[in-house]
Design a protein around this motif. Structure first.
Motif, mmCIF file in Angstrom:
data_model
loop_
_atom_site.group_PDB
_atom_site.id
_atom_site.type_symbol
_atom_site.label_atom_id
_atom_site.label_comp_id
_atom_site.label_asym_id
_atom_site.label_seq_id
_atom_site.Cartn_x
_atom_site.Cartn_y
_atom_site.Cartn_z
ATOM 1 N N GLY A 180 -2.606 -4.767 18.216
ATOM 2 C CA GLY A 180 -2.227 -4.828 16.901
ATOM 3 C C GLY A 180 -0.499 -5.993 17.299
ATOM 4 N N ASP A 181 -0.105 -5.911 18.323
ATOM 5 C CA ASP A 181 0.976 -6.740 17.605
ATOM 6 C C ASP A 181 0.798 -8.198 17.956
ATOM 7 N N ILE A 182 0.557 -7.929 16.160
ATOM 8 C CA ILE A 182 0.581 -9.541 16.447
ATOM 9 C C ILE A 182 1.127 -9.491 14.717
ATOM 10 N N GLY A 183 2.533 -10.673 14.787
ATOM 11 C CA GLY A 183 2.769 -11.151 13.950
ATOM 12 C C GLY A 183 3.994 -10.148 13.274
ATOM 13 N N PRO A 184 5.075 -9.883 12.217
ATOM 14 C CA PRO A 184 6.271 -9.344 11.915
ATOM 15 C C PRO A 184 6.755 -8.180 11.640
ATOM 16 N N GLY A 185 7.143 -7.502 11.325
ATOM 17 C CA GLY A 185 7.168 -6.034 10.968
ATOM 18 C C GLY A 185 7.586 -6.049 9.026
ATOM 19 N N LEU A 186 8.066 -4.957 8.360
ATOM 20 C CA LEU A 186 7.984 -5.207 7.369
ATOM 21 C C LEU A 186 8.887 -6.022 7.124
ATOM 22 N N SER A 187 8.675 -6.501 5.690
ATOM 23 C CA SER A 187 9.793 -7.386 4.644
ATOM 24 C C SER A 187 11.089 -5.977 4.389
ATOM 25 N N GLU A 188 11.698 -6.936 4.201
ATOM 26 C CA GLU A 188 12.974 -5.503 2.894
ATOM 27 C C GLU A 188 12.506 -4.966 1.997
ATOM 28 N N GLN A 189 11.175 -5.485 1.351
ATOM 29 C CA GLN A 189 11.233 -4.761 -0.069
ATOM 30 C C GLN A 189 10.009 -4.002 0.815
ATOM 31 N N GLY A 190 9.239 -4.134 1.789
ATOM 32 C CA GLY A 190 8.162 -3.148 2.771
ATOM 33 C C GLY A 190 8.426 -2.582 3.195
ATOM 34 N N ILE A 191 10.359 -1.984 3.063
ATOM 35 C CA ILE A 191 11.261 -1.017 3.766
ATOM 36 C C ILE A 191 11.560 -0.335 2.413
ATOM 37 N N ILE A 202 3.868 9.617 -2.120
ATOM 38 C CA ILE A 202 2.893 9.062 -2.538
ATOM 39 C C ILE A 202 2.502 8.532 -0.591
ATOM 40 N N MET A 203 1.169 9.284 -0.184
ATOM 41 C CA MET A 203 1.234 8.907 1.686
ATOM 42 C C MET A 203 1.287 7.574 2.121
ATOM 43 N N LEU A 204 1.852 7.013 2.868
ATOM 44 C CA LEU A 204 1.756 6.082 3.552
ATOM 45 C C LEU A 204 0.229 5.559 4.190
ATOM 46 N N ASP A 205 -0.174 4.518 4.362
ATOM 47 C CA ASP A 205 -1.450 4.396 5.070
ATOM 48 C C ASP A 205 -1.053 2.963 6.248
ATOM 49 N N THR A 206 -1.145 3.652 7.775
ATOM 50 C CA THR A 206 -0.942 2.437 8.257
ATOM 51 C C THR A 206 -1.993 1.485 8.480
ATOM 52 N N SER A 207 -3.006 1.952 8.768
ATOM 53 C CA SER A 207 -4.249 1.604 9.004
ATOM 54 C C SER A 207 -4.344 0.078 8.262
ATOM 55 N N HIS A 208 -4.954 -0.924 9.393
ATOM 56 C CA HIS A 208 -4.742 -1.987 8.766
ATOM 57 C C HIS A 208 -3.539 -2.932 8.569
ATOM 58 N N LEU A 209 -2.564 -2.151 9.109
ATOM 59 C CA LEU A 209 -0.946 -2.803 9.607
ATOM 60 C C LEU A 209 -0.870 -3.208 11.012
ATOM 61 N N ASN A 210 -0.092 -4.251 11.121
ATOM 62 C CA ASN A 210 0.168 -4.659 12.134
ATOM 63 C C ASN A 210 1.171 -3.632 13.207
ATOM 64 N N GLU A 211 1.361 -3.852 14.210
ATOM 65 C CA GLU A 211 2.095 -3.239 14.975
ATOM 66 C C GLU A 211 3.207 -3.118 14.981
ATOM 67 N N LYS A 212 3.882 -4.131 14.376
ATOM 68 C CA LYS A 212 5.983 -4.366 14.070
ATOM 69 C C LYS A 212 5.490 -3.551 13.262
ATOM 70 N N GLY A 213 4.914 -3.920 12.039
ATOM 71 C CA GLY A 213 4.945 -2.623 10.745
ATOM 72 C C GLY A 213 5.064 -1.596 11.325
ATOM 73 N N PHE A 214 4.187 -0.978 11.608
ATOM 74 C CA PHE A 214 4.228 0.668 12.172
ATOM 75 C C PHE A 214 5.201 0.710 12.496
ATOM 76 N N TRP A 215 5.961 0.589 13.723
ATOM 77 C CA TRP A 215 7.172 0.875 14.310
ATOM 78 C C TRP A 215 7.828 0.626 12.916
ATOM 79 N N ASP A 216 8.092 -0.186 12.269
ATOM 80 C CA ASP A 216 8.936 -0.286 10.904
ATOM 81 C C ASP A 216 8.662 0.959 9.678
ATOM 82 N N VAL A 217 7.603 1.287 9.737
ATOM 83 C CA VAL A 217 6.995 3.027 8.963
ATOM 84 C C VAL A 217 8.129 3.960 9.966
ATOM 85 N N VAL A 218 7.218 3.813 11.069
ATOM 86 C CA VAL A 218 7.741 5.300 11.453
ATOM 87 C C VAL A 218 9.653 5.459 11.539
#
Ligand SMILES: [Zn+2]
Length: 352
Positions: A180-191, A202-218
């Motif tokens: 899933g390492d395709i494309g950029p991570g979360l935007s500032e608004q995403g963080i 609110i529970m956050l779901d990482t399904s459908h998120l790309n890998e950089k975004g996943f690690w930003d959530v972590v």
């Protein structure tokens, strides 16, 4: 032994919205078709689940077809365009109304739950418990000013993205073989959305998120890390699945991965083929249990949202899957965790 189960992801509201004129009564009509209705679900032991709202333009039948984007090794479906938030808001409000109409029409058999006590009580009373989930945060304003509005409406689980971009994150395109390492991570608004969702519980779901975004959530979330419907990349190397490192991060956070029955995410060859044995689902569950423990695996069917194996035609076949887990040697304690206790724990830890 008969086990009840709590399901991590269904698109049943989408089925009712698209195919049954947004009619709540259809949910109680066994002729409604699709993978889930009230009678079939309850008779199969479904005590509840996440009910997703997935805004247009796609229906489960109009998703981009991988066969049209073949590569020498597999396929590479381009990322769909972002959608208009205003159009999404209208449909989302209509589908929220649909969910509460189901509750109203249920004669106390179905309840939208908003905290952990309510979830436990609802299940104990033998009512079906529904968690309101958004599959993609398009309706949330980039300044987060309407997050509270949706929280008040009952939103308790939020997927940052479906497989498309929005103001907060980039979804992962369907590519095989690929991580899933395709494309950029979360935007500032995403963080900012991650942090504010933590504050609301609110529970956050990482399904459908790309890998950089996943690690930003972590990196930025203080809640358990969750993927409601994603499988093991080691067994099925498609971009939507989770690498061992991602699964370990889920385990380390005391989170959970919901195993989906979507055939392209079960199969080693990534193909949309219904002749996929139920044993493939057992293999993904077994693999993740061995990697991070039975406390971190759950069910996340994707009923009414995907192509299923022949042996899991609809919700009535879930007992067959549970039987297959028993045959594979899972203990009753492990099966209870996988079937419902892990979801209950993660929601309790997140919603507090
Ligand atoms: Zn999905």
């Amino acid at each position: 032994m008969k086990f009840s189960f709590f399901d991590g992801h269904n698109d049943t509201l989408l089925n009712l919205y698209n195919n049954h004129k947004n009619d709540a009564e259809s949910f109680f009509n066994t002729l409604s078709g699709g993978h889930i209705d009230y009678e079939r679900a309850v008779n199969s032991g479904m005590e509840g689940g996440f009910f997703a709202i997935f805004p247009p333009p796609y229906t489960s039948l109009s998703l981009p077809d991988p066969e049209k984007f073949l590569t020498p090794e597999g396929y590479d479906v381009p990322l769909p365009e972002a959608v208009d938030p205003e159009a999404c808001r209208k449909v989302t409000d209509e589908m929220i109304d649909l969910l509460y109409q189901i509750e109203t029409n249920s004669n106390h058999r179905f309840k939208v739950v908003k905290d952990s006590n309510e979830l436990e009580k609802t299940v104990q009373n033998g009512q079906m418990a529904a968690v309101l989930h958004f599959e993609g945060a398009e309706v949330i304003s980039p300044d987060l000013s309407n997050l509270e509005y949706y929280y008040e409406k009952g939103l308790r689980s939020l997927g940052l993205v479906w497989s498309r971009p929005n103001a907060f994150a980039q979804g992962v395109p369907y590519r095989y073989p690929s991580t899933g390492d395709i494309g950029p991570g979360l935007s500032e608004q995403g963080i900012a959305l991650v942090k504010k969702s933590n504050q609301f519980g609110i529970m956050l779901d990482t399904s459908h998120l790309n890998e950089k975004g996943f690690w930003d959530v972590v990196a930025h979330s203080n809640a358990p890390i969750v993927a409601t419907h994603s499988n093991a990349y080691a067994l099925s190397p498609i971009s939507r699945n989770l690498t061992d490192e991602q699964l370990k991060a889920i385990g380390d956070s005391n989170g959970v991965a919901g195993v989906t029955y979507s055939v392209n995410m079960l199969r080693k060859d990534g193909k949309m083929i219904q002749e996929t044995p139920i044993g493939e689902v057992v293999s993904h569950i077994r693999y993740i249990v061995q990697l991070i423990g039975a406390e971190h695996v759950a069910l996340g069917s994707d009923f009414d949202g995907t192509t299923l194996p022949n042996e899991i035609n609809d919700v009535t076949d879930v007992p067959k899957l549970i039987e297959a887990l028993e045959k594979d040697g899972f203990t009753n304690d492990e099966i209870e965790r996988i079937c419902f206790r892990n979801w209950h724990r993660v929601l309790a830890d997140t919603w507090k």
